[in-house]
Scaffold this motif. Structure first.
Motif, mmCIF file in Angstrom:
data_model
loop_
_atom_site.group_PDB
_atom_site.id
_atom_site.type_symbol
_atom_site.label_atom_id
_atom_site.label_comp_id
_atom_site.label_asym_id
_atom_site.label_seq_id
_atom_site.Cartn_x
_atom_site.Cartn_y
_atom_site.Cartn_z
ATOM 1 N N GLU A 147 2.131 -2.973 -6.617
ATOM 2 C CA GLU A 147 2.006 -1.646 -7.222
ATOM 3 C C GLU A 147 0.565 -1.368 -7.667
ATOM 4 O OE1 GLU A 147 4.941 0.035 -9.909
ATOM 5 O OE2 GLU A 147 6.258 -1.663 -9.469
ATOM 6 N N GLU A 150 -1.738 -0.944 -4.624
ATOM 7 C CA GLU A 150 -1.576 0.344 -3.951
ATOM 8 C C GLU A 150 -2.396 1.435 -4.626
ATOM 9 O OE1 GLU A 150 -0.372 2.696 -0.939
ATOM 10 O OE2 GLU A 150 0.084 0.561 -1.172
ATOM 11 N N THR A 175 1.059 -4.655 -13.925
ATOM 12 C CA THR A 175 2.037 -3.574 -13.788
ATOM 13 C C THR A 175 3.245 -3.825 -14.682
ATOM 14 O OG1 THR A 175 1.373 -3.094 -11.514
ATOM 15 C CG2 THR A 175 3.563 -2.370 -12.179
#
Length: 311
Positions: A147, A150, A175
Motif C-alpha cells: 500500500e 503504491e 500503513t
C-alpha cells in the motif's frame, strides 16, 4: 469541548489577526501551526507575525528550528503538545492558528507517530539505496508494504527509506501503524473556525498584495542573508513558496518581477489546496467574508461561536 479554538484557512485569509483578537477577548494564547514559520530568520517570506501584530499575546511554535534542519509533523506535535497542555492546565484558551492542515489535524488527534529509532537502520538503508538505486528500494518496500509502495514515487527517497525503517525496526508496516492511529478517537475536541472570502478574487487580491508588501519589507535581503550565512539554496526550507522563486532571480534565471509573479501564482494554487484540505473537516464553522464586509463582522461571528469559552 476542550478549551481550544483552531483557526484554519488559506494563506492571507486573516488567521493571525483573528487569533490575536480572540486571545485578547478570551484570555488566550496562540500556537502557530505553520510549517514554515517554525524556521528562524525566515520572517518576511513566511508572513511571521511581528511583535506589533501579536499585541502582547504569547505566541508559540515560531522560530523553533534552523532553516537547514529537517522538520516533520511528528516533531511539530512533540514540541507543540506540551505547550497546548500547559495553556489548558493554566485555565487559558489555546488558540491554534495556521494553514498547515496536516500539522493541525495531527496535533488535535494526538497522533501516535511511529518511533524514530537510532539503531543505524536508516543509515544502512540509505547506503543500500546509494548502491542499488531507488527502484530496488521501492520494490523492497512493495514486498512488505504494498500500500505504501503504491503511493510513493521513486523520487520520494526520504519516505521510502522511512517506511522500510519502520518495518525493519517494528516488524509492522507503516500503513498498518497509520491505520491503527486513524482508528483512535481524537485527543482534543476543539472549536474549528475556517476563514475564506466570497468572491474568491478578494482572497487572491490579498495574496497578490502580500507578495508586493514582502518585497517592500526586504524579502530579497532576507534571502540573501540566509544564503550568505551558509543555508543551502536547495534545502527544504528554501524550497518554500516565496523563497525558491527569488533564489532563481538572485541566480539570474529570471527577473525579480517574474519571480514575484511566480510567487503570486504559486500562492494562489496553494490556497486552493489548503481550502480543499480544510473542507474535508465536517466540524469546521466557515466564516466567509463577503464583498465589502469589515473584519469586525467576522470577529463578531467568531466571538458568538466561541461564547462557551468566554470568561
Amino acid at each position: 469541548m476542550s478549551k481550544i479554538i483552531c483557526i484554519a484557512g488559506p494563506t492571507a485569509s486573516g488567521k493571525t489577526a483573528l487569533a490575536v483578537e480572540l486571545a485578547k477577548a478570551l484570555d488566550g494564547e496562540v500556537i502557530s501551526c505553520d510549517s514554515m514559520q517554525i524556521y528562524r530568520r525566515m520572517d518576511i517570506g513566511t508572513a511571521k507575525p511581528t511583535e506589533a501584530e501579536m499585541q502582547g499575546i504569547p505566541h508559540y511554535m515560531l522560530s523553533v528550528a534552523e532553516p537547514d534542519e529537517d522538520f516533520s509533523v511528528s516533531r511539530y506535535c512533540e514540541m507543540a503538545t506540551p505547550i497546548l497542555d500547559d495553556i489548558l492546565n493554566r485555565g487559558k484558551t489555546a488558540i491554534i492558528a495556521g494553514g498547515t492542515g496536516l500539522y493541525m489535524d495531527s496535533l488535535i488527534k494526538g497522533n501516535d507517530f511511529a518511533p524514530y529509532p537510532a539503531t543505524g537502520a536508516r543509515e544502512r538503508l540509505e547506503q543500500e539505496s546509494d548502491e542499488k538505486g531507488m527502484a530496488y528500494m521501492l520494490e523492497k518496500l512493495r514486498a512488505v508494504d504494498p500500500e505504501s509502495a503504491e503511493k510513493l514515487h521513486l523520487a520520494d527517497r526520504k519516505r521510502i527509506i522511512r517506511a522500510l525503517e519502520v518495518y525493519e525496526e517494528t516488524g509492522q508496516s507503516i500503513t498498518a501503524h497509520n491505520k491503527r492511529t486513524q482508528a483512535l478517537p481524537p485527543r482534543y475536541n476543539p472549536l474549528w473556525l475556517g476563514l475564506d472570502f466570497d468572491p474568491r478574487q478578494k482572497l487572491y487580491d490579498r495574496i497578490n498584495l502580500r507578495v508586493s508588501l514582502m518585497l517592500e519589507q526586504g524579502l530579497i535581503t532576507e534571502i540573501q542573508q540566509l544564503l550568505k550565512s551558509g543555508i543551502p539554496a536547495k534545502c527544504t526550507a528554501m524550497q518554500a513558496i516565496g523563497y525558491k522563486e527569488f533564489v532563481d532571480a538572485l541566480e539570474g534565471k529570471c527577473s525579480v518581477e517574474e519571480a514575484a509573479e511566480e510567487v503570486r501564482k504559486a500562492s494562489r494554487h496553494y490556497a486552493k489546496r489548503q481550502l480543499t484540505w480544510f473542507r474535508r473537516n465536517s466540524n469546521m464553522h466557515w466564516l466567509i467574508r463577503k464583498e465589502g464586509e469589515e473584519f469586525s463582522k467576522i470577529l463578531e461571528k467568531a466571538r458568538q461561536l466561541a461564547c462557551p469559552f468566554d470568561k
